[in-house]
Design a protein around this motif. Structure first.
Motif, PDB file in Angstrom:
ATOM      1  N   TRP A  26       9.957  -1.287   0.092  1.00  0.00           N
ATOM      2  CA  TRP A  26       9.676  -1.393  -1.345  1.00  0.00           C
ATOM      3  C   TRP A  26      10.108  -2.753  -1.878  1.00  0.00           C
ATOM      4  O   TRP A  26       9.391  -3.406  -2.640  1.00  0.00           O
ATOM      5  N   ARG A  27      11.282  -3.178  -1.453  1.00  0.00           N
ATOM      6  CA  ARG A  27      11.797  -4.465  -1.932  1.00  0.00           C
ATOM      7  C   ARG A  27      11.107  -5.639  -1.254  1.00  0.00           C
ATOM      8  O   ARG A  27      10.665  -6.584  -1.918  1.00  0.00           O
ATOM      9  N   LEU A  28      11.012  -5.584   0.077  1.00  0.00           N
ATOM     10  CA  LEU A  28      10.477  -6.724   0.819  1.00  0.00           C
ATOM     11  C   LEU A  28       9.009  -6.984   0.507  1.00  0.00           C
ATOM     12  O   LEU A  28       8.559  -8.133   0.502  1.00  0.00           O
ATOM     13  N   LEU A  29       8.252  -5.918   0.256  1.00  0.00           N
ATOM     14  CA  LEU A  29       6.824  -6.058  -0.031  1.00  0.00           C
ATOM     15  C   LEU A  29       6.531  -6.031  -1.528  1.00  0.00           C
ATOM     16  O   LEU A  29       5.364  -5.975  -1.928  1.00  0.00           O
ATOM     17  N   ASP A  30       7.587  -6.057  -2.338  1.00  0.00           N
ATOM     18  CA  ASP A  30       7.429  -6.055  -3.793  1.00  0.00           C
ATOM     19  C   ASP A  30       6.473  -4.941  -4.229  1.00  0.00           C
ATOM     20  O   ASP A  30       5.483  -5.171  -4.944  1.00  0.00           O
ATOM     21  N   VAL A  31       6.760  -3.738  -3.809  1.00  0.00           N
ATOM     22  CA  VAL A  31       5.866  -2.598  -4.026  1.00  0.00           C
ATOM     23  C   VAL A  31       5.830  -2.208  -5.496  1.00  0.00           C
ATOM     24  O   VAL A  31       6.857  -2.149  -6.175  1.00  0.00           O
ATOM     25  N   ARG A  32       4.624  -1.974  -5.989  1.00  0.00           N
ATOM     26  CA  ARG A  32       4.410  -1.381  -7.305  1.00  0.00           C
ATOM     27  C   ARG A  32       3.368  -0.285  -7.155  1.00  0.00           C
ATOM     28  O   ARG A  32       2.510  -0.376  -6.278  1.00  0.00           O
ATOM     29  N   ILE A  33       3.459   0.730  -7.991  1.00  0.00           N
ATOM     30  CA  ILE A  33       2.536   1.862  -7.900  1.00  0.00           C
ATOM     31  C   ILE A  33       1.701   1.917  -9.168  1.00  0.00           C
ATOM     32  O   ILE A  33       2.231   1.962 -10.281  1.00  0.00           O
ATOM     33  N   ARG A  34       0.401   1.898  -8.992  1.00  0.00           N
ATOM     34  CA  ARG A  34      -0.519   2.043 -10.123  1.00  0.00           C
ATOM     35  C   ARG A  34      -1.004   3.483 -10.180  1.00  0.00           C
ATOM     36  O   ARG A  34      -1.309   4.090  -9.161  1.00  0.00           O
TER      37      ARG A  34
END
Length: 290
Positions: free
Chosen positions: A155-163
């Motif tokens: 989540w952090r390394l790939l800068d995850v965001r959920i739409r």
């Protein structure tokens, strides 16, 4: 949902800083861009799997007879704890992340105790260990924590965001139903496919936005759940092959874990993701930028 500095901490490793904030080749196009993004994605995935990777490598290396008189399960517990301490000390993992991983350990251990109890015995841990509690070695909870660790780190390394993330109360109900079904299906029937159908409907519009290099990419969130579940299923096959635990049909000779377990692991990934998403959501609401 976005990643915030309260959750990730300000002290990241040199590698993490480089992976997340350094883009030496910005003007790439075509095949070159694909290769660079693919390599960065692979490196970030490998980094996110650091705890899981080191832990499962130890499964292969620790002999069944143990080390220096210490039983194998106890050695694996020492290794798992040592990896966690190292990751915190080296700032590869924050204290907030470690607390979340402890939660996954407790949730997984409770499930292990139930599944290996005398009346259920879905699987067993045949070897002796000093660190067994209620018949379950304490290292077992780290196998579930490994999944949580991967999701948190990725989540952090790939800068995850959920739409289009579904309502949190609905996601919570699905997560609780998934966890409860692991217990209740021994008494009132297995409703995993009904729960899975509800989860598919709930997350049908959800998209995970991630950044392998310097541009955002998208993937249906359900696809991510299924893919992670598949790799956990592969890890389970490897673990049972080395005799870490055994299913009843593997007591005489090893056989592949039933493909149906893939669905169970995918559902468990959804439950784990729900916990991480809640923690991220809570932190983002508490955190106030300067």
């Amino acid at each position: 949902m976005t990643t915030d500095t309260t959750w990730t901490g300000l002290n990241l490793s040199v590698l993490d800083r480089y992976l997340c904030h350094t883009y030496p080749w910005r003007e790439l196009k075509g095949a070159r861009r694909f290769i660079v993004e693919f390599l960065y994605f692979g490196i970030k995935e490998a980094r996110a799997c650091l705890f899981a990777g080191l832990f499962f490598v130890s499964i292969f290396l620790v002999p069944r007879d143990g080390v220096l008189g210490l039983p194998r399960y106890d050695v694996l517990l020492v290794i798992a704890v040592s990896i966690q301490v190292f990751m915190i000390w080296s700032r590869l993992e924050t204290l907030d992340e470690a607390k979340a991983i402890l939660l996954f350990h407790l949730v997984g251990f409770a499930l292990e105790v139930f599944k290996t109890s005398g009346s259920i015995q879905s699987w067993s841990y045949p070897d002796f260990a000093y660190s067994k509690v209620l018949g379950v070695p304490l290292f077992s909870g780290f196998m579930y924590a490994a999944v949580g660790s991967y999701i948190i780190q990725a989540w952090r390394l790939l800068d995850v965001r959920i739409r289009h993330h579904p309502s949190y109360w609905m996601a919570t109900l699905i997560g609780l139903a998934i966890y409860a079904n692991f217990f209740t299906h021994h008494y009132i029937g297995d409703y995993r496919w009904y729960i899975a159908a509800c989860a598919i409907g709930l997350y049908a519009r959800a998209t995970v936005i991630y950044r392998p290099y310097d541009r955002d990419r998208r993937m249906p969130l359900l696809v991510a759940f299924v893919l992670i579940g598949f790799f956990v299923w592969l890890a389970e096959n490897i673990s049972t092959f080395f005799g870490i635990w055994r299913y009843p049909n593997q007591l005489g000779a090893w056989s592949a874990v039933h493909i149906g377990k893939w669905s169970s692991w995918s559902l468990l990934v959804i439950m784990t993701f729900t916990i991480v998403a809640h923690l991220k959501h809570i932190k983002s609401r508490i955190y106030v930028p300067d």
